[in-house]
Scaffold this motif. Structure first.
Motif, mmCIF file in Angstrom:
data_model
loop_
_atom_site.group_PDB
_atom_site.id
_atom_site.type_symbol
_atom_site.label_atom_id
_atom_site.label_comp_id
_atom_site.label_asym_id
_atom_site.label_seq_id
_atom_site.Cartn_x
_atom_site.Cartn_y
_atom_site.Cartn_z
ATOM 1 N N GLN A 246 -77.351 -12.595 21.075
ATOM 2 C CA GLN A 246 -76.440 -11.597 20.496
ATOM 3 C C GLN A 246 -76.843 -10.174 20.906
ATOM 4 N N ASP A 247 -75.849 -9.302 20.923
ATOM 5 C CA ASP A 247 -76.086 -7.917 21.334
ATOM 6 C C ASP A 247 -77.078 -7.186 20.437
ATOM 7 N N TYR A 248 -77.053 -7.490 19.128
ATOM 8 C CA TYR A 248 -77.895 -6.695 18.247
ATOM 9 C C TYR A 248 -79.383 -6.896 18.518
ATOM 10 N N ILE A 249 -79.717 -8.024 19.172
ATOM 11 C CA ILE A 249 -81.108 -8.228 19.570
ATOM 12 C C ILE A 249 -81.462 -7.273 20.710
ATOM 13 N N VAL A 251 -80.007 -4.445 21.166
ATOM 14 C CA VAL A 251 -80.067 -3.135 20.526
ATOM 15 C C VAL A 251 -81.454 -2.925 19.927
ATOM 16 N N ALA A 254 -83.797 -2.155 22.562
ATOM 17 C CA ALA A 254 -83.533 -0.822 23.103
ATOM 18 C C ALA A 254 -84.055 0.253 22.166
ATOM 19 N N LYS A 255 -84.144 -0.078 20.868
ATOM 20 C CA LYS A 255 -84.642 0.900 19.901
ATOM 21 C C LYS A 255 -86.133 1.143 20.064
ATOM 22 N N HIS A 266 -85.359 -9.135 13.105
ATOM 23 C CA HIS A 266 -83.940 -9.327 13.404
ATOM 24 C C HIS A 266 -83.567 -10.781 13.678
ATOM 25 N N ASN A 270 -81.984 -13.908 10.553
ATOM 26 C CA ASN A 270 -80.639 -14.416 10.791
ATOM 27 C C ASN A 270 -80.635 -15.904 11.115
ATOM 28 N N MET B 51 -78.417 -1.534 31.802
ATOM 29 C CA MET B 51 -79.525 -2.205 31.122
ATOM 30 C C MET B 51 -80.841 -1.988 31.872
ATOM 31 N N ILE B 92 -78.679 3.782 23.550
ATOM 32 C CA ILE B 92 -77.521 3.076 24.085
ATOM 33 C C ILE B 92 -76.465 2.890 23.000
ATOM 34 N N PHE B 94 -73.681 0.401 22.281
ATOM 35 C CA PHE B 94 -73.100 -0.854 22.748
ATOM 36 C C PHE B 94 -71.704 -1.009 22.165
ATOM 37 N N GLN B 95 -71.091 -2.113 22.515
ATOM 38 C CA GLN B 95 -69.812 -2.439 21.887
ATOM 39 C C GLN B 95 -70.066 -2.847 20.448
ATOM 40 N N HIS B 99 -70.862 -7.363 18.488
ATOM 41 C CA HIS B 99 -72.055 -7.894 17.834
ATOM 42 C C HIS B 99 -73.249 -6.960 17.941
ATOM 43 N N GLY B 100 -72.994 -5.692 18.125
ATOM 44 C CA GLY B 100 -74.094 -4.759 18.330
ATOM 45 C C GLY B 100 -74.901 -4.460 17.087
ATOM 46 N N LEU B 101 -74.357 -4.808 15.921
ATOM 47 C CA LEU B 101 -75.085 -4.534 14.684
ATOM 48 C C LEU B 101 -75.560 -5.850 14.073
ATOM 49 N N ASN B 102 -76.757 -5.799 13.502
ATOM 50 C CA ASN B 102 -77.287 -6.985 12.829
ATOM 51 C C ASN B 102 -76.430 -7.275 11.596
ATOM 52 N N MET B 160 -72.530 2.800 15.471
ATOM 53 C CA MET B 160 -73.309 2.672 16.706
ATOM 54 C C MET B 160 -73.630 4.042 17.282
ATOM 55 N N MET B 163 -76.208 5.746 15.220
ATOM 56 C CA MET B 163 -77.502 5.141 15.492
ATOM 57 C C MET B 163 -78.083 5.690 16.798
#
Lengths: 350, 324
Positions: A246-249, A251, A254-255, A266, A270, B51, B92, B94-95, B99-102, B160, B163
């Motif tokens: 998933q993208d949030y991983i 993210v 990236a943090k 994270h 989940n 990326m 970054i 993201f979209q 799914h960019g947020l947990n 996003m 953030m």
């Protein structure tokens, strides 16, 4: 993730729509509706149990009389004593009334109340199956997390492979093997661990007693864990794999979080969600004991009791243990729903 | 000195069946406070390139060349330094609509996380900063206690952005920030990005397949095809009169709002992007190119000058340049 101190902000709070601040009342209503559903299921199980056991072939009185010479009069008397001469409807209402009063009847075989028998066996079963469950869940989840996080790695291939092999092994075979190797001993190697019952005949007191019981638990527990932990591993692994993509991983990476923190904060929380249901379902089955393992290692638990009840056959005893297992599974499933509701905000607002 | 400089950057994925070149020799530079748009179809390598800037690619990816962020080569940095650079210097977007947020963390905690990770704030300061950031993107403070699923797509995208701003980075990479949003929300989010970037003097790299969106937000535009840069220049000029036939097709794929002509004659591009493992010889675009000539399948095309401050990797652009 570090939670921020939640200072009281009544004015701002009030600005939010009411349904988006999860209220404890909503939670209670949800729990009550689930409990209602569970009660209904239990009622259906009680009714179903009665008829299923009446449909079983064989005359219980004749079974009891096996090997003994009894006149038809004696058989009728016995039938009357057990209430089997009454009409099915009357028997049914007697059964329901008794069950509601927690009277599960008297065992044909032991001539003692079923509830007492269950009470005696519950302790050892909870000890063995409970310990087994805790170990299997911890081992399975831990390996699943690490296998999933580094999937395709040597650890992944080794742990997943091993668990699958053990899962495929028949329980009785593994139990007997362990018993031979570690209990009886092979050739010059003596047996190291006890493998009969839950304690020695001349069991000492105090702490030494605890050690004695623990020693007796090793082999049955090992067997129990070995054959079941794979399912926790596999569920955890696949669930984590799904989260990792998933993208949030990305993210979180990236943090600037460390790899371990990305996993711990994270990915794992989940990925754990789907395993909650599985674990609670398994807790429900704990009271059923492990029929095979308890029988092999003559562990004085419910599983063994159930096995004996079936082999006699002792209908009231079977009925009682059957009810106990189903009720506990239903209760645990309900609890799983409620807990899931509490920990997953997405389900909460649905 | 430019804030970001890419020097002959290449990314190759090593998979079971061989090597997949996703990005091939891209050189770009970005000045502090400037905005660069990177355009291309899916599979053109634009997201892979983004990326690569923070080394967020999977292990299978091998990155070559040099990526200088403020003079430091990102590709040779130690991991500790890399983690310190991430989000604090470059973040970054993201979209977020996807799914960019947990999904099971409150958004306030997610916005505060980089601040706490980089030790830029104590928990109570971070809380105040979250409120401030939410305000900047036009969300009420109580939203900090919401979960992502309680927000609309546009609101999530705002989160996003908030953030990404958290650590006051010098560079923001926005990867398709408006995809999957409806048109009205898209416009709002775009103007929000434009505004905040200008206000804080942050450099921006925006990635999209929509040339008109990029032309609107960015000063410079880079068009990628099959892992290569095919055109580069000031964004309005590239959008209005692209020199490379691929950029032309990309610009024509979206009707210009208010121009009926572009709606009457939509010009799509036939065919699919090439398989990166079997790239055509010569110019990679020649099989789909409407103006290809004989030499295109063998000629080694490069970014040739194509007007003031512009380059394009097309023989026609070079010919025009030589004539003038």
């Amino acid at each position: 993730m570090t939670a921020l101190p939640d200072a009281a902000e009544p004015a701002v709070q009030a600005a939010g729509p009411a349904e988006e601040t999860p209220s404890s009342r909503g939670m209670l209503r949800y729990a009550l509706s689930k409990a209602g559903g569970a009660l209904f299921s239990i009622a259906m199980v009680v009714i179903g149990t009665f008829f299923v056991f009446r449909l079983l072939p064989g005359d219980p009185v004749r079974n009891l009389a096996q090997g003994r010479n009894m006149t038809p009069e004696q058989l009728d008397l016995e039938r009357h004593r057990l209430g089997l001469d009454q009409s099915l409807i009357n028997q049914f209402f007697d059964f329901v009334g008794d069950t509601l009063r927690l009277d599960l009847g008297t065992s044909y075989e032991y001539k003692r109340p079923v509830l007492d028998l269950i009470g005696e066996r519950l302790g050892p079963t909870l000890l063995l199956a409970g310990t087994g469950l805790v170990i299997a869940v911890s081992l399975g989840l831990w390996q699943g997390i690490h296998a999933g996080w580094r999937h395709g790695s040597r650890f992944d291939r080794f742990s997943t492979g091993t668990s699958l092999v053990l899962w495929s092994v028949p329980t009785f075979w593994l139990g007997l093997l362990l018993m031979m190797v570690f209990g009886v001993g092979i050739g010059p190697i003596p047996g190291l661990l006890p493998f009969r019952g839950s304690e020695s005949i001349d069991a000492p007191d105090g702490f030494a007693y605890v050690l004695d019981v623990a020693a007796h638990m090793v082999l049955p527990c090992l067997t129990l864990v070995a054959v079941v932990y794979a399912q926790y591993l596999l569920v955890m692994r696949s669930s984590l794999l799904e989260e990792v993509s998933q993208d949030y991983i990305t993210v979180a990476r990236a943090k600037g979080l460390r790899d371990d923190d990305v996993r711990r904060r994270h990915a794992v929380p989940n990925a754990l969600l789907p395993t909650v249901t599985l674990v609670f379902m398994r807790i429900g089955f704990v009271v059923g004991g492990a029929v095979t393992v308890e029988t092999i290692f003559t562990w004085p638990g419910l599983g063994q009791l159930f096995y004996e009840a079936v082999s006699v056959p002792d209908f009231t005893l079977m009925q009682g243990t059957f009810l106990l297992i189903t009720v506990s599974v239903i209760v645990m499933n309900t609890l799983a729903d409620v807990v899931y509701h509490m920990i997953d905000p997405r389900v909460r607002s649905a | 000195m430019s804030l970001l400089e890419l020097d002959d950057v290449s990314v190759t994925y090593r998979i079971a069946s061989g090597e997949v070149p996703a990005v091939r020799g891209v050189s770009l530079s970005l000045d502090a406070g400037a905005a660069l748009g990177v355009a291309g179809e899916s599979g053109s390598g634009k997201s892979t390139l983004a990326m690569a800037l923070l080394r967020l690619l999977p292990k299978e990816a091998r990155v070559g060349g040099r990526i200088l962020l403020d003079g430091d080569d990102v590709l040779t940095m130690k991991w500790g330094r890399m983690r310190a650079v991430r989000w604090a210097e470059a973040s970054i977007v993201f979209q977020g609509a996807q799914h960019g947020l947990n999904p099971v963390r409150k958004i306030g905690d997610q916005i505060a996380e980089p601040l706490l990770t980089h030790n830029l704030a104590k928990p109570d300061e971070a809380r105040r900063r979250v409120t401030e950031l939410l305000e900047q993107v036009g969300l009420p403070a109580w939203r900090a206690r919401s979960y992502p699923h309680e927000l609309s797509g546009g609101q999530r995208q705002r989160v996003m952005i908030a953030m990404a701003l958290a650590c006051s980075p010098r560079l923001i990479i926005a990867d398709e920030p408006t995809t999957a949003l409806d048109v009205m929300v898209q416009a709002q989010v775009l103007s929000l990005i434009k505004e905040l970037v200008a206000e804080h003097g942050i450099s921006l790299i925006m990635i999209s397949h929509d040339l008109s969106v990029l032309a609107d937000v960015c000063d410079q535009l880079a068009v990628m095809y099959a892992g290569r840069l095919v055109e580069h220049g000031p964004s309005r000029e590239v959008f209005r009169e692209a020199r490379h036939p691929y950029s032309k097709a990309l610009a024509a794929a979206f009707p210009t709002v208010g121009d009926p002509g572009s709606r009457m004659a939509p010009k799509g591009l036939g065919g699919d992007p090439p398989d990166p493992m079997q790239l055509p010889g010569g110019c990679s675009f020649h099989p789909r190119c409407p103006v290809a000539v004989d030499g295109c399948s063998t000629l080694d095309v490069q970014l040739w000058p194509a007007g003031p401050g512009r380059t394009a990797a097309c023989v026609h652009a070079r010919a025009e340049e030589e004539v003038s």
